[in-house]
Design a protein around this motif. Structure first.
Motif, PDB file in Angstrom:
ATOM      1  N   GLY A   1      49.087  40.018  39.423  1.00  0.00           N
ATOM      2  CA  GLY A   1      49.339  39.477  38.093  1.00  0.00           C
ATOM      3  C   GLY A   1      48.049  39.118  37.390  1.00  0.00           C
ATOM      4  N   LEU A   2      48.212  38.476  36.287  1.00  0.00           N
ATOM      5  CA  LEU A   2      47.048  38.130  35.485  1.00  0.00           C
ATOM      6  C   LEU A   2      46.346  36.914  36.047  1.00  0.00           C
ATOM      7  CD1 LEU A   2      45.881  39.202  32.717  1.00  0.00           C
ATOM      8  CD2 LEU A   2      46.829  37.109  31.785  1.00  0.00           C
ATOM      9  N   GLY A   3      47.036  36.157  36.861  1.00  0.00           N
ATOM     10  CA  GLY A   3      46.391  34.997  37.453  1.00  0.00           C
ATOM     11  C   GLY A   3      47.301  33.807  37.566  1.00  0.00           C
TER      12      GLY A   3
ATOM     13  N   HIS B   1      44.429  44.658  30.961  1.00  0.00           N
ATOM     14  CA  HIS B   1      44.152  44.204  32.327  1.00  0.00           C
ATOM     15  C   HIS B   1      45.203  44.770  33.287  1.00  0.00           C
ATOM     16  CE1 HIS B   1      43.065  41.259  35.552  1.00  0.00           C
ATOM     17  NE2 HIS B   1      44.361  41.343  35.815  1.00  0.00           N
ATOM     18  N   GLU B   2      46.467  44.666  32.907  1.00  0.00           N
ATOM     19  CA  GLU B   2      47.523  45.157  33.808  1.00  0.00           C
ATOM     20  C   GLU B   2      47.446  46.677  33.985  1.00  0.00           C
ATOM     21  OE1 GLU B   2      48.853  43.106  35.591  1.00  0.00           O
ATOM     22  OE2 GLU B   2      48.493  41.282  34.436  1.00  0.00           O
ATOM     23  N   TYR B   3      47.139  47.397  32.913  1.00  0.00           N
ATOM     24  CA  TYR B   3      46.970  48.850  33.054  1.00  0.00           C
ATOM     25  C   TYR B   3      45.740  49.182  33.891  1.00  0.00           C
ATOM     26  CZ  TYR B   3      51.015  50.368  30.500  1.00  0.00           C
ATOM     27  OH  TYR B   3      52.316  50.624  30.165  1.00  0.00           O
ATOM     28  N   GLY B   4      44.787  48.268  33.905  1.00  0.00           N
ATOM     29  CA  GLY B   4      43.645  48.430  34.800  1.00  0.00           C
ATOM     30  C   GLY B   4      44.109  48.474  36.254  1.00  0.00           C
ATOM     31  N   HIS B   5      45.106  47.664  36.585  1.00  0.00           N
ATOM     32  CA  HIS B   5      45.661  47.694  37.950  1.00  0.00           C
ATOM     33  C   HIS B   5      46.366  49.022  38.223  1.00  0.00           C
ATOM     34  CE1 HIS B   5      44.557  43.704  39.058  1.00  0.00           C
ATOM     35  NE2 HIS B   5      45.304  43.106  38.157  1.00  0.00           N
ATOM     36  N   HIS B   6      47.004  49.566  37.197  1.00  0.00           N
ATOM     37  CA  HIS B   6      47.655  50.871  37.368  1.00  0.00           C
ATOM     38  C   HIS B   6      46.611  51.949  37.672  1.00  0.00           C
ATOM     39  CE1 HIS B   6      50.393  54.179  36.969  1.00  0.00           C
ATOM     40  NE2 HIS B   6      49.872  54.614  35.838  1.00  0.00           N
TER      41      HIS B   6
ATOM     42  N   LEU C   1      39.206  43.219  42.837  1.00  0.00           N
ATOM     43  CA  LEU C   1      40.200  44.012  42.098  1.00  0.00           C
ATOM     44  C   LEU C   1      40.478  43.402  40.728  1.00  0.00           C
ATOM     45  CD1 LEU C   1      43.183  44.982  44.481  1.00  0.00           C
ATOM     46  CD2 LEU C   1      41.587  46.550  43.355  1.00  0.00           C
ATOM     47  N   GLU C   2      40.654  42.089  40.723  1.00  0.00           N
ATOM     48  CA  GLU C   2      40.978  41.415  39.459  1.00  0.00           C
ATOM     49  C   GLU C   2      39.831  41.499  38.457  1.00  0.00           C
ATOM     50  OE1 GLU C   2      43.865  40.484  38.596  1.00  0.00           O
ATOM     51  OE2 GLU C   2      44.738  40.868  40.549  1.00  0.00           O
ATOM     52  N   LEU C   3      38.618  41.294  38.954  1.00  0.00           N
ATOM     53  CA  LEU C   3      37.473  41.353  38.045  1.00  0.00           C
ATOM     54  C   LEU C   3      37.273  42.772  37.530  1.00  0.00           C
ATOM     55  CD1 LEU C   3      34.996  38.959  39.904  1.00  0.00           C
ATOM     56  CD2 LEU C   3      36.424  38.448  37.901  1.00  0.00           C
TER      57      LEU C   3
ATOM     58  N   THR D   1      41.929  34.103  43.977  1.00  0.00           N
ATOM     59  CA  THR D   1      42.486  35.457  43.981  1.00  0.00           C
ATOM     60  C   THR D   1      42.063  36.262  42.762  1.00  0.00           C
ATOM     61  OG1 THR D   1      44.475  34.600  42.913  1.00  0.00           O
ATOM     62  CG2 THR D   1      44.549  34.866  45.320  1.00  0.00           C
ATOM     63  N   HIS D   2      41.611  35.601  41.707  1.00  0.00           N
ATOM     64  CA  HIS D   2      41.301  36.311  40.466  1.00  0.00           C
ATOM     65  C   HIS D   2      39.868  36.132  39.994  1.00  0.00           C
ATOM     66  CE1 HIS D   2      45.633  36.641  40.357  1.00  0.00           C
ATOM     67  NE2 HIS D   2      45.520  37.509  39.389  1.00  0.00           N
ATOM     68  N   GLY D   3      39.126  35.265  40.660  1.00  0.00           N
ATOM     69  CA  GLY D   3      37.771  34.999  40.222  1.00  0.00           C
ATOM     70  C   GLY D   3      37.717  33.794  39.301  1.00  0.00           C
TER      71      GLY D   3
HETATM   72 ZN   LIG Z   1      45.381  41.175  37.612  1.00  0.00          ZN
END
Ligand SMILES: [Zn+2]
Length: 306
Positions: free
Chosen positions: A33-35, A179-184, A209-211, A274-276
């Motif tokens: 998720g986004l955080g 950001h979410e499409y970045g995970h895709h 991954l999140e950064l 988990t997200h920085g």
């Molecule tokens: Zn994320």
């Protein structure tokens, strides 16, 4: 930020599952998720009196809330009527998100060619079932690698302003989707498979991954005003300094340290990151935006995450 008034919107990248009977109550477990999952876990600790891992706490509470409801079906009828042109996107947050998704996916298709496989964003209300388990709005927007879908309750944008104190705005919303499409993209390229699920800490693969997803959002932002839509013209224009400031402001409010300090009871524990941190998230979005270069987004190759 503006959308080209004559631009045609296409809702085929969205599954509107907000209507109808809705589902039961479920809970998001896991990252991606986004955080906000961090917030959820912290809240759960308070509810359950601590102990155990976040996942355990989540499933325990999930049990208390009962099983998941029936699956929701997508119905884009209303969205199709409402969101037809860029003019609609300038006036409606929902339509703006439809336009963002088009722009983001056009960008990635341009960069990755055949390696990019478009995917949908699910609009849900309250709770939703996914191949990664049930989720509620409380977990924030997220990407589920198992079904390759992005999930968002659009009321999150209000939460971001009201609860997190973010300035908000159309460009902030676009950053969230990017950001979410970045995970895709990470999933398509196999990047997330190199990371041990559940790993936490400031140098962890999870944080990297999140950064990187933030950096990918930045590269999209840099190219957003030039990425052509189907007609050959860009859908987005007039991204200004204020937009960028607002995105950085938002990034600074969804860092693990900010969330833990301001919303989670005050204590910052880097081992659970988990997200920085907020500063790292701002920095990596900036790196992507400043350079527009994916090569600069290799958060796995650097010892200096910021
Ligand atoms: Zn994320």
């Amino acid at each position: 930020m503006r959308y080209r008034e004559s631009g045609r919107l296409d809702t085929s990248g969205v599954q509107d599952r907000r209507g109808g009977g809705g589902g039961g109550r479920g809970l998001a477990v896991g990252g991606g998720g986004l955080g906000l999952v961090g917030v959820l876990v912290l809240v759960l600790f308070q509810v359950l009196g601590g102990g155990g891992g976040g996942g355990d706490a989540a499933s325990a509470l999930g049990g208390q809330l009962g099983s998941l409801g029936q699956g929701q079906t997508a119905d884009n009828t209303q969205l199709d009527q409402q969101c037809q042109t860029g003019e609609d996107a300038n006036e409606s947050v929902d339509c703006a998100v439809v336009a963002d998704i088009e722009s983001i996916q056009d960008y990635w298709a341009g960069v990755l060619g055949d390696r990019y496989v478009p995917t949908d964003t699910v609009f849900f209300s309250g709770s939703v079932q996914t191949s990664c388990g049930g989720a509620t709005s409380g977990s924030g927007p997220f990407y589920c690698p198992a079904d390759q879908l992005v999930y968002i309750d659009l009321t999150f944008f209000e939460t971001l302003q009201e609860q997190f104190g973010a300035e908000g705005g159309l460009f902030v919303n676009a950053y969230v989707l990017a950001h979410e499409y970045g995970h895709h993209v990470q999933n398509l390229l196999g990047i997330n498979q190199q990371v041990t699920p559940g790993e936490t800490g400031p140098e962890s693969g999870t944080v990297r991954l999140e950064l990187q997803a933030d950096c990918f959002a930045g590269t999209w932002a840099d190219h957003a005003e030039t990425v052509p839509d189907e007609s050959g013209e860009p859908l987005i224009s007039e991204i200004n300094d204020d937009d960028i400031d607002r995105a950085l402001d938002a990034a600074g409010r969804i860092g693990d340290d900010f969330i833990q300090r301001e919303l989670g009871g005050g204590t910052v524990d880097q081992d659970t990151f988990t997200h920085g941190s907020s500063e790292q998230r701002r920095q990596w979005f900036s790196t992507g935006y400043r350079t527009g270069d994916l090569q600069q987004c290799d958060t796995f190759a650097t010892d200096d995450l910021g």
